[in-house]
Write an enzyme that holds these catalytic residues in place. Sequence first.
Site, PDB file in Angstrom:
ATOM      1  N   HIS A  92      -7.824  -1.817  -4.554  1.00 15.38           N
ATOM      2  CA  HIS A  92      -7.551  -2.784  -3.476  1.00 15.38           C
ATOM      3  C   HIS A  92      -8.355  -2.425  -2.222  1.00 15.38           C
ATOM      4  CE1 HIS A  92      -4.603  -5.441  -1.136  1.00 15.38           C
ATOM      5  NE2 HIS A  92      -5.197  -4.747  -0.172  1.00 15.38           N
ATOM      6  N   GLU A  93      -8.367  -1.138  -1.883  1.00 14.61           N
ATOM      7  CA  GLU A  93      -9.092  -0.713  -0.666  1.00 14.61           C
ATOM      8  C   GLU A  93     -10.605  -0.846  -0.839  1.00 14.61           C
ATOM      9  OE1 GLU A  93      -7.254  -0.646   1.775  1.00 14.61           O
ATOM     10  OE2 GLU A  93      -5.423  -0.447   0.599  1.00 14.61           O
ATOM     11  N   CYS A 140      -1.153  -7.774   1.390  1.00 10.07           N
ATOM     12  CA  CYS A 140      -2.212  -7.106   2.148  1.00 10.07           C
ATOM     13  C   CYS A 140      -1.832  -7.114   3.619  1.00 10.07           C
ATOM     14  CB  CYS A 140      -3.537  -7.830   1.934  1.00 10.07           C
ATOM     15  SG  CYS A 140      -4.907  -7.094   2.840  1.00 10.07           S
ATOM     16  N   HIS A 176     -11.869  -4.203  -0.262  1.00 15.45           N
ATOM     17  CA  HIS A 176     -12.046  -4.555   1.164  1.00 15.45           C
ATOM     18  C   HIS A 176     -13.454  -4.192   1.650  1.00 15.45           C
ATOM     19  CE1 HIS A 176      -8.238  -6.139   2.481  1.00 15.45           C
ATOM     20  NE2 HIS A 176      -7.565  -5.085   2.044  1.00 15.45           N
TER      21      HIS A 176
HETATM   22  C1  UDB Z   1       0.076  -2.287   1.644  1.00 14.98           C
HETATM   23  N1  UDB Z   1       2.360  -2.025   1.271  1.00 14.98           N
HETATM   24  O1  UDB Z   1       0.098  -1.371   2.442  1.00 14.98           O
HETATM   25  F1  UDB Z   1       4.934   2.658  -2.494  1.00 14.98           F
HETATM   26  F2  UDB Z   1       5.556   3.329   2.077  1.00 14.98           F
HETATM   27  C2  UDB Z   1       1.363  -3.026   1.249  1.00 14.98           C
HETATM   28  C3  UDB Z   1       1.778  -4.136   2.236  1.00 14.98           C
HETATM   29  C4  UDB Z   1       0.698  -5.174   2.321  1.00 14.98           C
HETATM   30  C5  UDB Z   1       3.045  -4.775   1.723  1.00 14.98           C
HETATM   31  C6  UDB Z   1       2.039  -3.584   3.624  1.00 14.98           C
HETATM   32  C7  UDB Z   1       2.954  -1.506   0.235  1.00 14.98           C
HETATM   33  O2  UDB Z   1       2.661  -1.739  -0.926  1.00 14.98           O
HETATM   34  N2  UDB Z   1       3.925  -0.664   0.684  1.00 14.98           N
HETATM   35  C8  UDB Z   1       4.365   0.504   0.303  1.00 14.98           C
HETATM   36  C9  UDB Z   1       4.411   0.946  -1.012  1.00 14.98           C
HETATM   37  C10 UDB Z   1       4.883   2.194  -1.254  1.00 14.98           C
HETATM   38  C11 UDB Z   1       5.276   3.000  -0.213  1.00 14.98           C
HETATM   39  C12 UDB Z   1       5.199   2.550   1.093  1.00 14.98           C
HETATM   40  C13 UDB Z   1       4.744   1.309   1.344  1.00 14.98           C
HETATM   41  N3  UDB Z   1      -1.098  -2.679   1.112  1.00 14.98           N
HETATM   42  C14 UDB Z   1      -2.291  -2.022   1.647  1.00 14.98           C
HETATM   43  C15 UDB Z   1      -3.351  -2.938   2.127  1.00 14.98           C
HETATM   44  O3  UDB Z   1      -3.225  -4.113   2.417  1.00 14.98           O
HETATM   45  N4  UDB Z   1      -4.496  -2.347   2.236  1.00 14.98           N
HETATM   46  O4  UDB Z   1      -5.613  -3.001   2.513  1.00 14.98           O
HETATM   47  C16 UDB Z   1      -1.254  -3.575   0.003  1.00 14.98           C
HETATM   48  C17 UDB Z   1      -1.063  -2.877  -1.329  1.00 14.98           C
HETATM   49  C18 UDB Z   1      -0.980  -3.876  -2.474  1.00 14.98           C
HETATM   50  C19 UDB Z   1      -1.352  -3.121  -3.695  1.00 14.98           C
HETATM   51  C20 UDB Z   1      -2.213  -2.019  -3.246  1.00 14.98           C
HETATM   52  C21 UDB Z   1      -2.177  -1.975  -1.749  1.00 14.98           C
HETATM   53 ZN    ZN Z   2      -5.480  -5.047   1.858  1.00 17.52          ZN
END
Ligand code: UDB
Ligand code: ZN
Length: 186
Positions: free
Chosen positions: A156-157, A113, A160
Amino acid sequence: MFLMKDITRDGNPVLRKRAAKVEFPLSDEDRELARQLMEYLEVSQDPELCKKYGLRAGVGLAAPQVGVSKQMASVLVPPEEEGGKPLFKDVIINPVIVSESVQYGALTEGEGCLSVDEDIPGYVPRHDRITLKYTDVDGNDHKVRLKHYPAIVCQHEIDHLKGVLFYDHINKDDPFEAPEGTVMFS
Ligand code: UDB
Ligand code: ZN
């Protein structure tokens, strides 16, 4: 533009609050927030800009993660192959999951996250398929069916917006135990 310093981190009470519904028509302030939530994802997914601004590449960002306790989140799931169109891209406002599969899905690598700096290992079982209702920035209502990765990101969103963090779902006794029949994918 939002930078890592603007992102609220675990321990900040805003991440544990239930976010308020957003009223329509959107205020200028809410419209600007929506724009900036999507901007973060777009900029962070551009490898050059991501590096330049010291970001973590994100697929979703919810308003409480920038300190605003409102039911709004951006989601940008990149295309599977280069040049394709995103699997899901929108700012989802007042989202509600109206139905969900009994079957679970989880990422092989677990989740992280943007608001959690440490690595917390373990499977995060979610519904493999969901039907999501939400309103977009223009006030249009949508009802979409999502499966696998896009469904996981939206859950996930939406968590939040309810004050829930991914590690709340990890099995405390055995982090790598998933409910029977869970679809695993990377
Ligand atoms: C993410 N990124 O954004 F397929 F460009 C995660 C982090 C926490 C590692 C930054 C991610 O999964 N990266 C990713 C994947 C791709 C293409 C790309 C980047 N989140 C979002 C978050 O924390 N939102 O609150 C966590 C993810 C975990 C599973 C769903 C969201
Ligand atoms: Zn998150």
